[in-house]
Design an enzyme around this catalytic site. Structure first.
Site, PDB file in Angstrom:
ATOM      1  N   ARG A   1       0.804 -12.953 160.036  1.00  0.00           N
ATOM      2  CA  ARG A   1       2.115 -12.880 160.685  1.00  0.00           C
ATOM      3  C   ARG A   1       3.106 -12.037 159.855  1.00  0.00           C
ATOM      4  NH1 ARG A   1       6.453 -17.354 160.676  1.00  0.00           N
ATOM      5  NH2 ARG A   1       5.383 -17.958 158.783  1.00  0.00           N
TER       6      ARG A   1
ATOM      7  N   CYS B   1      25.755 -21.400 126.710  1.00  0.00           N
ATOM      8  CA  CYS B   1      24.826 -22.397 127.274  1.00  0.00           C
ATOM      9  C   CYS B   1      25.149 -23.793 126.745  1.00  0.00           C
ATOM     10  CB  CYS B   1      23.393 -22.030 126.912  1.00  0.00           C
ATOM     11  SG  CYS B   1      22.212 -23.338 127.296  1.00  0.00           S
TER      12      CYS B   1
ATOM     13  N   CYS C   1      22.096 -25.141 124.415  1.00  0.00           N
ATOM     14  CA  CYS C   1      21.694 -24.539 123.138  1.00  0.00           C
ATOM     15  C   CYS C   1      22.198 -25.371 121.948  1.00  0.00           C
ATOM     16  CB  CYS C   1      22.229 -23.100 123.042  1.00  0.00           C
ATOM     17  SG  CYS C   1      21.148 -21.886 123.827  1.00  0.00           S
TER      18      CYS C   1
ATOM     19  N   ASP D   1      25.848 -36.062 131.239  1.00  0.00           N
ATOM     20  CA  ASP D   1      27.299 -36.222 131.270  1.00  0.00           C
ATOM     21  C   ASP D   1      27.820 -36.382 132.701  1.00  0.00           C
ATOM     22  OD1 ASP D   1      27.450 -35.796 128.401  1.00  0.00           O
ATOM     23  OD2 ASP D   1      27.088 -33.671 128.825  1.00  0.00           O
TER      24      ASP D   1
ATOM     25  N   HIS E   1      16.579 -20.701 123.978  1.00  0.00           N
ATOM     26  CA  HIS E   1      17.152 -20.563 125.320  1.00  0.00           C
ATOM     27  C   HIS E   1      16.250 -19.749 126.244  1.00  0.00           C
ATOM     28  CE1 HIS E   1      20.575 -20.278 128.139  1.00  0.00           C
ATOM     29  NE2 HIS E   1      20.209 -19.028 128.348  1.00  0.00           N
TER      30      HIS E   1
ATOM     31  N   ASN F   1      13.465 -29.070 137.228  1.00  0.00           N
ATOM     32  CA  ASN F   1      13.813 -28.048 138.219  1.00  0.00           C
ATOM     33  C   ASN F   1      13.841 -26.732 137.489  1.00  0.00           C
ATOM     34  OD1 ASN F   1      14.311 -29.722 140.416  1.00  0.00           O
ATOM     35  ND2 ASN F   1      16.433 -30.067 139.776  1.00  0.00           N
TER      36      ASN F   1
ATOM     37  N   GLY G   1      17.781 -24.618 142.575  1.00  0.00           N
ATOM     38  CA  GLY G   1      19.085 -25.206 142.295  1.00  0.00           C
ATOM     39  C   GLY G   1      19.282 -25.549 140.835  1.00  0.00           C
ATOM     40  N   CYS G   2      18.459 -24.957 139.974  1.00  0.00           N
ATOM     41  CA  CYS G   2      18.607 -25.235 138.547  1.00  0.00           C
ATOM     42  C   CYS G   2      19.741 -24.402 137.995  1.00  0.00           C
ATOM     43  CB  CYS G   2      17.314 -24.938 137.804  1.00  0.00           C
ATOM     44  SG  CYS G   2      17.469 -25.172 136.039  1.00  0.00           S
ATOM     45  N   SER G   3      20.665 -25.085 137.326  1.00  0.00           N
ATOM     46  CA  SER G   3      21.900 -24.423 136.929  1.00  0.00           C
ATOM     47  C   SER G   3      21.757 -23.628 135.635  1.00  0.00           C
ATOM     48  CB  SER G   3      22.997 -25.474 136.776  1.00  0.00           C
ATOM     49  OG  SER G   3      22.549 -26.532 135.948  1.00  0.00           O
TER      50      SER G   3
ATOM     51  N   HIS H   1      17.885 -22.475 130.270  1.00  0.00           N
ATOM     52  CA  HIS H   1      17.411 -23.125 129.038  1.00  0.00           C
ATOM     53  C   HIS H   1      16.358 -24.170 129.419  1.00  0.00           C
ATOM     54  CE1 HIS H   1      18.308 -24.082 124.694  1.00  0.00           C
ATOM     55  NE2 HIS H   1      17.391 -24.968 125.035  1.00  0.00           N
TER      56      HIS H   1
ATOM     57  N   HIS I   1      14.485 -27.232 130.148  1.00  0.00           N
ATOM     58  CA  HIS I   1      14.883 -28.642 130.066  1.00  0.00           C
ATOM     59  C   HIS I   1      14.378 -29.395 131.286  1.00  0.00           C
ATOM     60  CE1 HIS I   1      17.883 -27.020 132.846  1.00  0.00           C
ATOM     61  NE2 HIS I   1      18.088 -28.246 133.267  1.00  0.00           N
TER      62      HIS I   1
ATOM     63  N   GLN J   1      14.950 -33.465 133.458  1.00  0.00           N
ATOM     64  CA  GLN J   1      15.832 -34.618 133.602  1.00  0.00           C
ATOM     65  C   GLN J   1      15.009 -35.890 133.715  1.00  0.00           C
ATOM     66  OE1 GLN J   1      19.308 -34.379 136.065  1.00  0.00           O
ATOM     67  NE2 GLN J   1      18.880 -32.241 136.599  1.00  0.00           N
TER      68      GLN J   1
ATOM     69  N   HIS K   1      -0.310 -38.875 137.130  1.00  0.00           N
ATOM     70  CA  HIS K   1      -0.459 -37.486 137.589  1.00  0.00           C
ATOM     71  C   HIS K   1       0.908 -36.808 137.643  1.00  0.00           C
ATOM     72  CE1 HIS K   1       0.389 -39.826 141.246  1.00  0.00           C
ATOM     73  NE2 HIS K   1       0.990 -38.733 141.688  1.00  0.00           N
TER      74      HIS K   1
ATOM     75  N   GLU L   1       8.762 -28.479 160.987  1.00  0.00           N
ATOM     76  CA  GLU L   1       8.575 -29.218 159.733  1.00  0.00           C
ATOM     77  C   GLU L   1       9.640 -30.292 159.530  1.00  0.00           C
ATOM     78  OE1 GLU L   1       8.174 -25.528 157.109  1.00  0.00           O
ATOM     79  OE2 GLU L   1       6.193 -26.394 157.467  1.00  0.00           O
TER      80      GLU L   1
HETATM   81  P1  H2U Z   1      19.518 -28.894 136.341  1.00  0.00           P
HETATM   82  O1  H2U Z   1      18.223 -29.249 135.669  1.00  0.00           O
HETATM   83  O2  H2U Z   1      19.470 -29.198 137.821  1.00  0.00           O
HETATM   84  O3  H2U Z   1      19.986 -27.515 136.047  1.00  0.00           O
HETATM   85  O4  H2U Z   1      20.627 -29.869 135.748  1.00  0.00           O
HETATM   86  C1  H2U Z   1      21.081 -29.900 134.437  1.00  0.00           C
HETATM   87  C2  H2U Z   1      21.760 -31.247 134.192  1.00  0.00           C
HETATM   88  O5  H2U Z   1      22.600 -31.158 133.045  1.00  0.00           O
HETATM   89  C3  H2U Z   1      22.641 -31.693 135.353  1.00  0.00           C
HETATM   90  O6  H2U Z   1      22.130 -32.912 135.855  1.00  0.00           O
HETATM   91  C4  H2U Z   1      23.727 -31.972 133.236  1.00  0.00           C
HETATM   92  C5  H2U Z   1      24.012 -31.871 134.729  1.00  0.00           C
HETATM   93  O7  H2U Z   1      24.625 -33.048 135.198  1.00  0.00           O
HETATM   94  N1  H2U Z   1      24.830 -31.510 132.382  1.00  0.00           N
HETATM   95  C6  H2U Z   1      25.282 -32.316 131.353  1.00  0.00           C
HETATM   96  O8  H2U Z   1      24.824 -33.459 131.203  1.00  0.00           O
HETATM   97  N2  H2U Z   1      26.285 -31.872 130.502  1.00  0.00           N
HETATM   98  C7  H2U Z   1      26.896 -30.648 130.618  1.00  0.00           C
HETATM   99  O9  H2U Z   1      27.751 -30.309 129.815  1.00  0.00           O
HETATM  100  C8  H2U Z   1      26.526 -29.756 131.734  1.00  0.00           C
HETATM  101  C9  H2U Z   1      25.384 -30.203 132.622  1.00  0.00           C
HETATM  102 ZN    ZN Z   2       2.580 -38.528 142.975  1.00  0.00          ZN
END
Ligand code: H2U
Ligand code: ZN
Length: 345
Positions: free
Chosen positions: A29, A50, A53, A76, A113, A153, A159-161, A164, A166, A168, A295, A316
């Site tokens: 397609r 950052c 960092c 935070d 970073h 993420n 949507g990862c801000s 660096h 990391h 959660q 897993h 979907e």
């Molecule tokens: P991501 O993995 O979605 O980018 O999120 C990073 C997390 O870092 C996010 O949950 C946290 C945000 O709340 N954060 C802090 O705890 N302190 C900060 O100073 C900025 C971001």
């Molecule tokens: Zn699973």
């Protein structure tokens, strides 16, 4: 004659009890929809702006230590708070709400970073695994915690801000939807067969071979038979352990090795830093739960190139997820993409 490589069919996910529609004939397609911008910004080992960092300041007046390996801190902007008062709301039997308390943390994988799991040394990824195990062990026995969800993420598309490296940790007072489904199916399987669902699945995939992405002594990475996302991967412990805390030292290193190989294959596929959400699934609090089999899931959004992503829309959202490229073809492409990271060639 029904042929899985040609004819539309649906596949069953025994972990969730849900179906996925597979339409292999549709891979030709043409695509005229949205293409994503590829973030090609070059990252530096240290970024003064950052918030992850070493030595930099975070929200409020907090400051990161000059950490040299992994670093864990309380989020935070936590979605769950430990001191939430208990309580519930109910109206007419249909409207229900419950108080939800918990803990949210952030784990930096490295002081660097500019690194990702795909480009870190296995010995350094092992330190991340050790940190996950420590956090899991500590939180899973903490009063008021029901489940410990560790997830990463990766990439703007997810949507990862922050680039660096990391992840959660969200640890709510109750077991969330996805692990709850897997809890029920794994428990039922164990009751019926006296072994874990995923030990049988690992045996099957090792026998058939066609969906294997990476393999070592302790871990198997496969595109699951029932994968929804084009390049979805499951990393499964070959021994039935209920959590990351039960892995031996050698198994933790093996887990690190497989994670690096999966993410390197991802990056090599379209020669970009591949976006994904990944996370660990393991036993909830409050018991031994021998039917749980440790897993990880990788859910990457990309479909056919660095810029075309899969959308979960239409059929979907209203009916059942659907995929075009078969899990077997996806696994073959990921196997072929393995080896040396494209940036080091
Ligand atoms: P991501 O993995 O979605 O980018 O999120 C990073 C997390 O870092 C996010 O949950 C946290 C945000 O709340 N954060 C802090 O705890 N302190 C900060 O100073 C900025 C971001
Ligand atoms: Zn699973």
């Amino acid at each position: 004659m029904f042929d899985l490589t040609e004819h539309p069919h649906r596949r069953y996910n025994p972990l969730t009890g849900e179906w996925v529609l597979v339409s292999p004939h549709r891979t030709k397609r043409p695509w005229q929809g949205q293409v994503e911008r590829v973030s090609a910004q070059k990252t530096q080992p240290y970024d003064a702006k950052c918030y992850l960092c070493p030595g930099n300041s975070r929200a409020g007046k907090l400051q990161n230590p000059k950490y040299e390996s992994t670093f864990v801190f309380d989020n935070d902007f936590a979605a769950l708070l430990p001191d939430t008062p208990p309580g519930s709301f109910e109206a007419g039997g249909l409207l229900r709400a419950e108080s939800q308390s918990g803990v949210c943390k952030v784990v930096c994988f490295s002081p660097r970073h500019d690194l990702t799991i795909a480009e870190m040394e296995v010995a350094d990824i092992r330190k991340v695994v050790d940190t996950w195990a420590e956090q899991f062990s500590e939180l899973i026995v903490r009063p008021g915690i029901g489940y410990v969800q560790i997830f990463e993420n990766r990439g703007e598309m997810m949507g990862c801000s922050n680039p660096h490296p990391h992840c959660q940790i969200w640890a709510p007072s109750t077991i969330p939807n996805e692990p709850a489904k897997e809890h029920a199916t794994q428990e039922a399987f164990f009751k019926a067969h006296g072994k874990t669902l995923l030990s049988d699945y690992v045996e099957l995939e090792l026998d058939l071979g066609e969906r294997i992405v990476a393999l070592n002594d302790a871990f198997l990475a496969v595109v699951p038979f029932w994968a929804v996302w084009p390049f979805e991967v499951m990393v499964i412990a070959r021994r039935p352990v209920t959590g990351i805390d039960q892995l031996t030292g050698a198994e933790r290193s093996a887990f690190a090795d497989v994670m690096r190989r999966v993410t390197t294959g991802y990056d090599n596929l379209f020669e970009i830093s591949f976006p994904y959400t990944m996370g660990l699934h393991q036993r909830p609090a409050g018991g031994e739960h021998p039917f749980w089999h440790f897993h990880a899931h990788y859910y990457p959004p990309l479909l056919r190139s660095a810029t075309v992503k899969k959308f979960m829309v239409g059929y979907e959202m209203l009916a059942t997820p659907q995929r075009d490229i078969t899990p077997e073809a996806a696994a073959e492409r990921l196997r072929d993409a393995g080896g040396v990271h494209y940036r080091n060639r």
